[in-house]
Write an enzyme that holds these catalytic residues in place. Structure first.
Site, PDB file in Angstrom:
ATOM      1  N   ARG A   1       0.846  -1.191   0.000  1.00 18.44           N
ATOM      2  CA  ARG A   1       0.000   0.000   0.000  1.00 18.44           C
ATOM      3  C   ARG A   1       0.880   1.238   0.000  1.00 18.44           C
ATOM      4  NH1 ARG A   1      -3.189  -2.974  -1.500  1.00 18.44           N
ATOM      5  NH2 ARG A   1      -5.314  -3.430  -0.771  1.00 18.44           N
TER       6      ARG A   1
ATOM      7  N   GLU B   1      -2.656   7.526  -4.958  1.00 21.15           N
ATOM      8  CA  GLU B   1      -2.953   6.926  -6.263  1.00 21.15           C
ATOM      9  C   GLU B   1      -4.422   7.004  -6.657  1.00 21.15           C
ATOM     10  OE1 GLU B   1      -3.589   2.206  -5.715  1.00 21.15           O
ATOM     11  OE2 GLU B   1      -1.590   2.900  -5.188  1.00 21.15           O
TER      12      GLU B   1
ATOM     13  N   HIS C   1      -0.219  -0.333  -9.635  1.00 17.78           N
ATOM     14  CA  HIS C   1      -0.928  -1.247  -8.747  1.00 17.78           C
ATOM     15  C   HIS C   1      -1.361  -2.514  -9.500  1.00 17.78           C
ATOM     16  CE1 HIS C   1      -3.319  -1.124  -4.741  1.00 17.78           C
ATOM     17  NE2 HIS C   1      -3.064  -2.375  -5.081  1.00 17.78           N
TER      18      HIS C   1
END
Length: 331
Positions: free
Chosen positions: A233, A262, A294
């Site tokens: 994360r 993000e 991601h």
């Protein structure tokens, strides 16, 4: 019952449709859930969300007012969901508690190898028929030390890869993993891990206690020529502090599959827009930094497992059952 799924990627859409076809109708949307798109969910008892959807108080209140009663999140992380508000509104919330750990671990290792061996720079050069080796020298990872912050299923999978490459293993976690110890991993305080590791990789969840786990002090404790990888994360790293250290010429390489701001960027095409995030814009200019959007979890195996579990979560909800995936139970 028709289920509305937000934040569905093109590759993901047929998998979702096939998984639900025997049970419920499903409509996948490419848009992410936020305060502007929440009205779309009106009349849908069950919705499914991705990790970059906004499930804060305002959005949850809109969902509840529109008749939504269950949120099935297609991820392990749930830091984007206000669970207290969901409980107050009587919304059932479930997540995917686990899926293939190899998808993320293998991608984290890929990032480490890519920045270590300058793969992106080399590929860009050869596409221009520039075959010089200047600036492409990497290091053997065999015999060097890897520090694994978080030794759960993904951390263990990463440890097995690093062990196969002949690395010395250091670990840090609130709970020790016997399987990692069997590999020869030694648990040490975080400060020692950072000071001794040639490669540091993050595999812990984002919680209030782990927010900016890698802050300015932690970055300064690392070796000047270390490699830092984050596939967990974005909020685990203080990005502004990281940029400051990179400007000072530190670190052999940094591989980031996540970024703390993000949301509203990752999974979207922003190539024709001026990105207003100055920190991210500066970050991607460093030649020793590799940023991906991601995608560590994004394999057929992992996504298939995520969707299958999401289907099970919805079926459990409709049948009044409760599983380990439920974050807020049905009221």
């Amino acid at each position: 019952m028709e289920i509305l799924a937000f934040g569905v990627q093109a590759d993901e859409s047929p998998l979702i449709e096939r998984a639900f076809e025997e049970h419920h109708a499903v409509r996948g949307l490419g848009v992410f859930l936020d305060e502007d798109t929440a009205p779309i969910a009106s009349g849908h008892e069950v919705i499914s969300t991705s990790v970059n959807c906004d499930l804060g108080a305002g959005v949850l209140e809109q969902l509840a007012a529109g008749g939504t009663r269950m949120v099935a999140q297609r991820s392990t992380g749930f830091n984007n969901i206000d669970l207290q508000v969901a409980e107050r509104l009587g919304l059932t919330v479930a997540r995917v508690s686990s899926y293939s750990p190899y998808s993320v671990a293998e991608f984290a290792w890929t990032l480490a190898m890519a920045v270590n061996r300058r793969i992106v720079r080399a590929s860009t050069r050869t596409r221009d028929f520039d075959f010089r080796l200047d600036g492409l020298m990497g290091r053997d990872l065999h015999g060097r030390t890897v520090g694994i912050l978080g030794t759960g299923k993904i951390g263990e999978a990463f440890a097995r890869i690093a062990h196969g490459f002949g690395m010395r293993l250091l670990g840090w976690d609130v709970t020790e993993n016997p399987a990692c110890r069997e590999l020869g991993l030694t648990y040490v305080p975080k400060e020692r891990l950072l000071a001794e590791s040639d490669l540091v990789t993050l595999h812990v969840p984002l919680l209030p206690a782990t927010q900016h786990l890698i802050d300015a002090a932690a970055l300064k404790a690392m070796k000047d020529d270390a490699i830092l990888v984050n596939s967990s994360r974005g909020g685990l790293i203080d990005t502004a502090a990281l940029v400051s250290e990179l400007r000072a010429g530190r670190f052999t390489g940094v591989g980031l599959d996540v970024y703390e701001a993000e949301a509203g960027l990752f999974f979207l095409d922003k190539s024709l827009e001026a990105v207003e995030d100055d920190t991210l814009a500066r970050l991607v200019t460093f030649p020793n930094v590799l940023v991906t959007s991601h995608q560590a979890y994004y394999t057929e195996d992992a996504v298939g497992q995520i969707i299958a579990t999401t289907v099970d979560n919805v079926l459990d909800y409709t049948a009044g059952r409760r599983s380990e995936n439920v974050l807020v139970p049905r009221s």
